[in-house]
Design a protein around this motif. Structure first.
Motif, PDB file in Angstrom:
ATOM      1  N   ASP A  29      10.485  43.213  -9.768  1.00  0.00           N
ATOM      2  CA  ASP A  29      10.317  44.063 -10.955  1.00  0.00           C
ATOM      3  C   ASP A  29       9.846  45.455 -10.561  1.00  0.00           C
ATOM      4  O   ASP A  29      10.191  46.446 -11.192  1.00  0.00           O
ATOM      5  CB  ASP A  29       9.302  43.454 -11.928  1.00  0.00           C
ATOM      6  CG  ASP A  29       9.727  42.095 -12.436  1.00  0.00           C
ATOM      7  OD1 ASP A  29      10.930  41.921 -12.709  1.00  0.00           O
ATOM      8  OD2 ASP A  29       8.867  41.208 -12.546  1.00  0.00           O
ATOM      9  N   TYR A  33       9.603  51.562  -7.153  1.00  0.00           N
ATOM     10  CA  TYR A  33       8.839  52.466  -8.013  1.00  0.00           C
ATOM     11  C   TYR A  33       7.794  53.186  -7.161  1.00  0.00           C
ATOM     12  O   TYR A  33       6.865  52.576  -6.645  1.00  0.00           O
ATOM     13  CB  TYR A  33       8.196  51.669  -9.161  1.00  0.00           C
ATOM     14  CG  TYR A  33       7.410  52.493 -10.139  1.00  0.00           C
ATOM     15  CD1 TYR A  33       8.016  53.490 -10.899  1.00  0.00           C
ATOM     16  CD2 TYR A  33       6.058  52.271 -10.326  1.00  0.00           C
ATOM     17  CE1 TYR A  33       7.292  54.240 -11.801  1.00  0.00           C
ATOM     18  CE2 TYR A  33       5.324  53.010 -11.236  1.00  0.00           C
ATOM     19  CZ  TYR A  33       5.946  53.998 -11.971  1.00  0.00           C
ATOM     20  OH  TYR A  33       5.223  54.738 -12.865  1.00  0.00           O
ATOM     21  N   GLU A  62       6.671  56.483 -18.523  1.00  0.00           N
ATOM     22  CA  GLU A  62       8.126  56.359 -18.674  1.00  0.00           C
ATOM     23  C   GLU A  62       8.754  55.887 -17.370  1.00  0.00           C
ATOM     24  O   GLU A  62       8.302  56.255 -16.285  1.00  0.00           O
ATOM     25  CB  GLU A  62       8.724  57.711 -19.063  1.00  0.00           C
ATOM     26  CG  GLU A  62       8.402  58.132 -20.475  1.00  0.00           C
ATOM     27  CD  GLU A  62       9.093  59.430 -20.852  1.00  0.00           C
ATOM     28  OE1 GLU A  62      10.065  59.830 -20.179  1.00  0.00           O
ATOM     29  OE2 GLU A  62       8.642  60.044 -21.834  1.00  0.00           O
ATOM     30  N   CYS A  63       9.797  55.071 -17.499  1.00  0.00           N
ATOM     31  CA  CYS A  63      10.581  54.566 -16.365  1.00  0.00           C
ATOM     32  C   CYS A  63       9.765  53.709 -15.397  1.00  0.00           C
ATOM     33  O   CYS A  63      10.118  53.564 -14.240  1.00  0.00           O
ATOM     34  CB  CYS A  63      11.255  55.706 -15.603  1.00  0.00           C
ATOM     35  SG  CYS A  63      12.327  56.704 -16.655  1.00  0.00           S
ATOM     36  N   SER A  64       8.648  53.174 -15.859  1.00  0.00           N
ATOM     37  CA  SER A  64       7.790  52.346 -15.005  1.00  0.00           C
ATOM     38  C   SER A  64       8.164  50.877 -15.144  1.00  0.00           C
ATOM     39  O   SER A  64       8.827  50.480 -16.106  1.00  0.00           O
ATOM     40  CB  SER A  64       6.327  52.538 -15.402  1.00  0.00           C
ATOM     41  OG  SER A  64       6.093  51.983 -16.686  1.00  0.00           O
ATOM     42  N   PRO A  65       7.721  50.038 -14.195  1.00  0.00           N
ATOM     43  CA  PRO A  65       7.928  48.593 -14.341  1.00  0.00           C
ATOM     44  C   PRO A  65       7.326  48.063 -15.641  1.00  0.00           C
ATOM     45  O   PRO A  65       7.904  47.199 -16.292  1.00  0.00           O
ATOM     46  CB  PRO A  65       7.229  48.004 -13.118  1.00  0.00           C
ATOM     47  CG  PRO A  65       7.214  49.096 -12.107  1.00  0.00           C
ATOM     48  CD  PRO A  65       7.099  50.366 -12.906  1.00  0.00           C
ATOM     49  N   GLU A  67       7.002  49.625 -18.542  1.00  0.00           N
ATOM     50  CA  GLU A  67       7.880  49.971 -19.665  1.00  0.00           C
ATOM     51  C   GLU A  67       9.099  49.048 -19.689  1.00  0.00           C
ATOM     52  O   GLU A  67       9.502  48.548 -20.741  1.00  0.00           O
ATOM     53  CB  GLU A  67       8.327  51.428 -19.570  1.00  0.00           C
ATOM     54  CG  GLU A  67       9.186  51.842 -20.755  1.00  0.00           C
ATOM     55  CD  GLU A  67       9.703  53.261 -20.634  1.00  0.00           C
ATOM     56  OE1 GLU A  67       9.424  54.055 -21.546  1.00  0.00           O
ATOM     57  OE2 GLU A  67      10.380  53.563 -19.619  1.00  0.00           O
ATOM     58  N   ARG A  68       9.677  48.779 -18.525  1.00  0.00           N
ATOM     59  CA  ARG A  68      10.849  47.902 -18.452  1.00  0.00           C
ATOM     60  C   ARG A  68      10.538  46.473 -18.893  1.00  0.00           C
ATOM     61  O   ARG A  68      11.396  45.785 -19.426  1.00  0.00           O
ATOM     62  CB  ARG A  68      11.420  47.892 -17.037  1.00  0.00           C
ATOM     63  CG  ARG A  68      12.183  49.158 -16.702  1.00  0.00           C
ATOM     64  CD  ARG A  68      13.023  49.010 -15.440  1.00  0.00           C
ATOM     65  NE  ARG A  68      12.262  48.642 -14.268  1.00  0.00           N
ATOM     66  CZ  ARG A  68      11.638  49.498 -13.456  1.00  0.00           C
ATOM     67  NH1 ARG A  68      11.701  50.786 -13.705  1.00  0.00           N
ATOM     68  NH2 ARG A  68      10.988  49.076 -12.411  1.00  0.00           N
ATOM     69  N   LEU A  69       9.295  46.029 -18.676  1.00  0.00           N
ATOM     70  CA  LEU A  69       8.912  44.665 -19.060  1.00  0.00           C
ATOM     71  C   LEU A  69       8.350  44.579 -20.482  1.00  0.00           C
ATOM     72  O   LEU A  69       7.919  43.536 -20.921  1.00  0.00           O
ATOM     73  CB  LEU A  69       7.907  44.092 -18.062  1.00  0.00           C
ATOM     74  CG  LEU A  69       8.502  43.795 -16.675  1.00  0.00           C
ATOM     75  CD1 LEU A  69       7.415  43.364 -15.705  1.00  0.00           C
ATOM     76  CD2 LEU A  69       9.573  42.728 -16.769  1.00  0.00           C
ATOM     77  N   GLY A  70       8.351  45.698 -21.203  1.00  0.00           N
ATOM     78  CA  GLY A  70       7.971  45.667 -22.614  1.00  0.00           C
ATOM     79  C   GLY A  70       6.507  45.850 -22.929  1.00  0.00           C
ATOM     80  O   GLY A  70       6.062  45.550 -24.031  1.00  0.00           O
TER      81      GLY A  70
END
Length: 105
Positions: A29, A33, A62-65, A67-70
């Motif tokens: 994940d 980064y 923004e664009c962080s792990p 953020e991607r995981l909700g």
């Protein structure tokens, strides 16, 4: 009317706006980064609430792990790697988080 029970609308709203969510960070994940590689940062900004020692998400980069995981601002961090989190200060929380990041599955 006399036969109907009273409903506390605010308590009902509170009950349904707070739901439990488990977020698991794994090496895949995090990927490449840069902030994690350089500083162990997953993209979450936390704050410790004085008096209650509760930990809340104050922001998500923004664009962080994260953020991607909700992960969303105002979420509450209740446990980390299965252990309850109740730090007394931001510095203590920082130490706990750094130790946890070293143990990513």
């Amino acid at each position: 009317t006399k036969g109907l029970p009273r409903v506390n609308i605010m308590a009902l709203i509170e009950k349904f706006t707070h739901c439990r969510k488990v977020v698991t960070f794994r090496h895949q994940d995090v990927g490449k980064y840069w902030r994690f590689i350089k500083e162990g940062d997953l993209g979450i900004i936390f704050r410790v609430e004085e008096g209650s020692n509760r930990v809340y998400v104050a922001g998500v980069r923004e664009c962080s792990p994260a953020e991607r995981l909700g992960v969303k601002p105002s979420m509450r961090l209740m446990s980390l790697n299965g252990a309850r989190v109740r730090p007394f200060s931001d510095e203590e929380l920082s130490t706990i988080l750094m130790q946890a990041c070293m143990k990513l599955p």
